[in-house]
Design a protein around this motif. Structure first.
Motif, PDB file in Angstrom:
ATOM      1  N   TYR A 168     -24.900  55.371  90.643  1.00 19.38           N
ATOM      2  CA  TYR A 168     -25.271  54.446  89.577  1.00 19.38           C
ATOM      3  C   TYR A 168     -26.658  53.885  89.861  1.00 19.38           C
ATOM      4  CZ  TYR A 168     -24.445  50.722  86.136  1.00 19.38           C
ATOM      5  OH  TYR A 168     -24.509  49.886  85.051  1.00 19.38           O
ATOM      6  N   SER A 228     -29.786  51.446  88.858  1.00 14.53           N
ATOM      7  CA  SER A 228     -30.062  50.211  88.133  1.00 14.53           C
ATOM      8  C   SER A 228     -31.300  49.565  88.737  1.00 14.53           C
ATOM      9  CB  SER A 228     -28.869  49.264  88.246  1.00 14.53           C
ATOM     10  OG  SER A 228     -29.070  48.099  87.508  1.00 14.53           O
ATOM     11  N   SER A 267     -29.273  44.592  91.194  1.00 15.99           N
ATOM     12  CA  SER A 267     -27.812  44.510  91.321  1.00 15.99           C
ATOM     13  C   SER A 267     -27.208  43.714  90.168  1.00 15.99           C
ATOM     14  CB  SER A 267     -27.410  43.902  92.669  1.00 15.99           C
ATOM     15  OG  SER A 267     -27.929  42.604  92.805  1.00 15.99           O
ATOM     16  N   ILE A 321     -26.090  45.881  87.018  1.00 18.53           N
ATOM     17  CA  ILE A 321     -25.001  46.861  87.103  1.00 18.53           C
ATOM     18  C   ILE A 321     -23.891  46.463  86.133  1.00 18.53           C
ATOM     19  CG2 ILE A 321     -23.246  47.883  88.584  1.00 18.53           C
ATOM     20  CD1 ILE A 321     -25.165  47.291  90.955  1.00 18.53           C
ATOM     21  N   ARG A 368     -19.818  45.894  87.274  1.00 17.31           N
ATOM     22  CA  ARG A 368     -19.872  46.001  88.738  1.00 17.31           C
ATOM     23  C   ARG A 368     -18.549  45.633  89.400  1.00 17.31           C
ATOM     24  NH1 ARG A 368     -24.263  42.525  91.659  1.00 17.31           N
ATOM     25  NH2 ARG A 368     -23.175  40.985  90.411  1.00 17.31           N
ATOM     26  N   SER A 425     -21.868  54.777  94.579  1.00 17.77           N
ATOM     27  CA  SER A 425     -23.105  54.605  95.347  1.00 17.77           C
ATOM     28  C   SER A 425     -24.155  54.055  94.389  1.00 17.77           C
ATOM     29  CB  SER A 425     -23.579  55.940  95.912  1.00 17.77           C
ATOM     30  OG  SER A 425     -22.604  56.484  96.764  1.00 17.77           O
ATOM     31  N   HIS A 426     -24.806  52.988  94.796  1.00 17.35           N
ATOM     32  CA  HIS A 426     -25.800  52.354  93.938  1.00 17.35           C
ATOM     33  C   HIS A 426     -27.214  52.705  94.398  1.00 17.35           C
ATOM     34  CE1 HIS A 426     -22.903  49.937  91.749  1.00 17.35           C
ATOM     35  NE2 HIS A 426     -22.297  49.715  92.900  1.00 17.35           N
ATOM     36  N   LEU A 463     -30.767  51.125  93.672  1.00 17.52           N
ATOM     37  CA  LEU A 463     -31.391  49.961  93.039  1.00 17.52           C
ATOM     38  C   LEU A 463     -32.912  50.068  93.088  1.00 17.52           C
ATOM     39  CD1 LEU A 463     -29.146  47.130  94.501  1.00 17.52           C
ATOM     40  CD2 LEU A 463     -28.971  48.245  92.276  1.00 17.52           C
TER      41      LEU A 463
END
Length: 101
Positions: free
Chosen positions: A10, A12, A15, A18, A21, A38-39, A41
């Motif tokens: 994901y 973005s 945070s 999101i 979230r 898994s982000h 950022l």
């Protein structure tokens, strides 16, 4: 019984940006062996992220791509084009494995 595994990368800007979230993290906690998030950022989803968090193209897998046009162009080619280009083609994913929506 369904044993489908889902990996979500994901991207973005922050945070705080999101969507859902808390729900995503709840699903991950409840289904830790089946659902992983898994982000990324403030950056671009790149080769390292795909290799580390997605199944390799040799596996029986499907990748769903959704996001802004720049991401489509970099990962798999334009949304309206059924052909796969970009990073996912470079890594060996076939047209039948990539869905753009």
């Amino acid at each position: 019984d369904d044993e489908t595994e889902v990996s979500l990368v994901y991207g973005s800007k922050t945070s705080e940006g999101i969507l859902a979230r808390d729900v995503l993290h709840e699903w991950e906690a409840e289904n830790f062996w089946r659902f992983k998030v898994s982000h990324v950022l403030g950056g671009v989803i790149g080769e390292d992220h795909v290799k580390r968090h997605m199944p390799p193209p040799e596996e029986d897998c499907v990748l769903f791509v959704c996001g802004p046009d720049l991401m489509y162009n970099a990962l798999c080619g334009p949304r309206g084009d059924p052909e796969v280009t970009g990073l996912l083609k470079k890594l060996g994913y076939a047209k039948s494995q990539v869905y753009k929506f």
